[in-house]
Design a protein around this motif. Sequence first.
Motif, PDB file in Angstrom:
ATOM      1  N   ARG A  77      19.751  49.236   9.211  1.00 14.88           N
ATOM      2  CA  ARG A  77      19.823  49.954   9.952  1.00 14.88           C
ATOM      3  C   ARG A  77      18.721  50.092  10.660  1.00 14.88           C
ATOM      4  N   GLY A  78      17.592  49.480   9.948  1.00 14.57           N
ATOM      5  CA  GLY A  78      16.475  48.908  11.080  1.00 14.57           C
ATOM      6  C   GLY A  78      16.193  48.225  12.420  1.00 14.57           C
ATOM      7  N   VAL A  79      17.795  47.705  12.427  1.00 18.41           N
ATOM      8  CA  VAL A  79      17.558  46.378  13.314  1.00 18.41           C
ATOM      9  C   VAL A  79      18.777  47.248  14.587  1.00 18.41           C
ATOM     10  N   VAL A  80      19.390  48.264  13.829  1.00 19.84           N
ATOM     11  CA  VAL A  80      20.272  49.107  14.827  1.00 19.84           C
ATOM     12  C   VAL A  80      19.367  50.170  15.407  1.00 19.84           C
ATOM     13  N   ARG A  81      18.334  50.881  14.954  1.00 19.68           N
ATOM     14  CA  ARG A  81      16.760  51.748  15.556  1.00 19.68           C
ATOM     15  C   ARG A  81      16.121  50.751  16.812  1.00 19.68           C
ATOM     16  N   ALA A 116      26.758  52.709  21.200  1.00 20.04           N
ATOM     17  CA  ALA A 116      26.759  54.520  21.209  1.00 20.04           C
ATOM     18  C   ALA A 116      27.509  55.845  20.868  1.00 20.04           C
ATOM     19  N   ALA A 117      27.817  55.223  22.151  1.00 22.83           N
ATOM     20  CA  ALA A 117      28.701  56.210  22.859  1.00 22.83           C
ATOM     21  C   ALA A 117      30.171  56.032  21.466  1.00 22.83           C
ATOM     22  N   ALA A 118      30.872  54.710  21.233  1.00 17.26           N
ATOM     23  CA  ALA A 118      31.536  54.768  19.872  1.00 17.26           C
ATOM     24  C   ALA A 118      30.976  54.803  18.944  1.00 17.26           C
ATOM     25  N   VAL A 143      36.821  44.639  10.898  1.00 13.51           N
ATOM     26  CA  VAL A 143      37.028  45.862  10.186  1.00 13.51           C
ATOM     27  C   VAL A 143      37.835  46.650  10.038  1.00 13.51           C
ATOM     28  N   ARG A 144      38.390  47.719   9.382  1.00  9.99           N
ATOM     29  CA  ARG A 144      38.922  48.863   9.530  1.00  9.99           C
ATOM     30  C   ARG A 144      37.785  49.827   9.780  1.00  9.99           C
ATOM     31  N   SER A 145      37.397  50.857  10.312  1.00 10.28           N
ATOM     32  CA  SER A 145      36.484  51.632  10.775  1.00 10.28           C
ATOM     33  C   SER A 145      36.877  52.664   8.842  1.00 10.28           C
ATOM     34  N   PRO A 146      35.612  53.211   7.981  1.00 11.45           N
ATOM     35  CA  PRO A 146      35.897  54.229   6.990  1.00 11.45           C
ATOM     36  C   PRO A 146      36.478  55.727   7.948  1.00 11.45           C
ATOM     37  N   ALA A 147      36.022  56.033   8.726  1.00 12.44           N
ATOM     38  CA  ALA A 147      36.358  56.826   9.797  1.00 12.44           C
ATOM     39  C   ALA A 147      37.634  56.959  10.295  1.00 12.44           C
ATOM     40  N   ARG A 148      38.452  57.954   9.916  1.00 10.10           N
ATOM     41  CA  ARG A 148      39.562  58.383  10.527  1.00 10.10           C
ATOM     42  C   ARG A 148      39.736  59.469  12.260  1.00 10.10           C
ATOM     43  N   ASN A 149      40.912  58.759  12.464  1.00  7.46           N
ATOM     44  CA  ASN A 149      40.968  59.557  13.393  1.00  7.46           C
ATOM     45  C   ASN A 149      41.181  60.637  13.858  1.00  7.46           C
ATOM     46  N   MET A 161      28.624  47.492  11.673  1.00  5.76           N
ATOM     47  CA  MET A 161      28.179  48.910  11.341  1.00  5.76           C
ATOM     48  C   MET A 161      28.428  50.296  12.181  1.00  5.76           C
ATOM     49  N   ARG A 162      28.590  51.523  11.800  1.00  8.42           N
ATOM     50  CA  ARG A 162      29.444  52.055  11.996  1.00  8.42           C
ATOM     51  C   ARG A 162      29.253  53.764  11.531  1.00  8.42           C
ATOM     52  N   TRP A 163      28.458  54.308  13.073  1.00 11.30           N
ATOM     53  CA  TRP A 163      27.412  55.977  12.691  1.00 11.30           C
ATOM     54  C   TRP A 163      28.205  57.138  11.778  1.00 11.30           C
ATOM     55  N   HIS A 164      27.852  57.086  10.477  1.00 20.64           N
ATOM     56  CA  HIS A 164      28.949  57.662   9.891  1.00 20.64           C
ATOM     57  C   HIS A 164      27.884  58.904   9.158  1.00 20.64           C
ATOM     58  N   GLY A 165      28.544  60.308   8.966  1.00 22.94           N
ATOM     59  CA  GLY A 165      27.611  61.267   8.575  1.00 22.94           C
ATOM     60  C   GLY A 165      26.405  61.407   8.023  1.00 22.94           C
ATOM     61  N   GLU A 166      25.693  61.465   9.503  1.00 19.96           N
ATOM     62  CA  GLU A 166      24.365  61.606  10.493  1.00 19.96           C
ATOM     63  C   GLU A 166      23.388  60.142   9.844  1.00 19.96           C
TER      64      GLU A 166
END
Length: 192
Positions: free
Chosen positions: A6-10, A37-39, A96-102, A62-67
């Motif tokens: 997360r620190g690397v992404v920030r 960031a858009a995706a 990897v398959r994204s944990p967020a649904r379409n 990494m995936r942006w999920h749940g804030e």
Amino acid sequence: METFLRGVVRRVLARAEPQPAWLPRRVLTVVSADVDAAAGVGAIWMVWRPKSPRMREQLALMRWHGEQWRYVGGGSGSGDDPVNVDVLDVCDGAGVRSPARNLDLPGSGTAASWISCVKVRLGRDVDHVLIGGRRIENPEQCSLIAVWTSPYGSRGSRPVIVALGRDGAELSRIGPHDCLDTHTWARLRDEL
């Protein structure tokens, strides 16, 4: 580990060096990190003990999920030897398959998006690359990682990658299913 990622992404989002200043490169080197960031996706390419015979390479998605940014998968291996590249070389990556649904198709497990990344090595004459619609500058070490999303059904294809020179001229490109870029194909044809 997730806190470190997360620190690397920030740092990438803040346009700072992805390598933490407190972490010695002889222990772990962040070779490259890319965030779309858009995706809401990111990829990090790291090498553990880079100059040791026990060197291990790791790709983290990494995936942006749940804030917040969450680690969703990746891969590791013994790594590959750096090679001199004329213009463009696309190496192995991870997906990897994204944990967020379409959200367009609620309840459809097969509609979930796929997160992919590849390692890209560039020649010194390359100024930047276009990966799909995104522009990524050629870093000093000429090695970068690129991340994107795609529908689950087309998880094996990557976007078109185009290498451009300082004057904006196209130097080479590689398509979604190509194994060699156009510059390399032209060179091989000339050698025959």
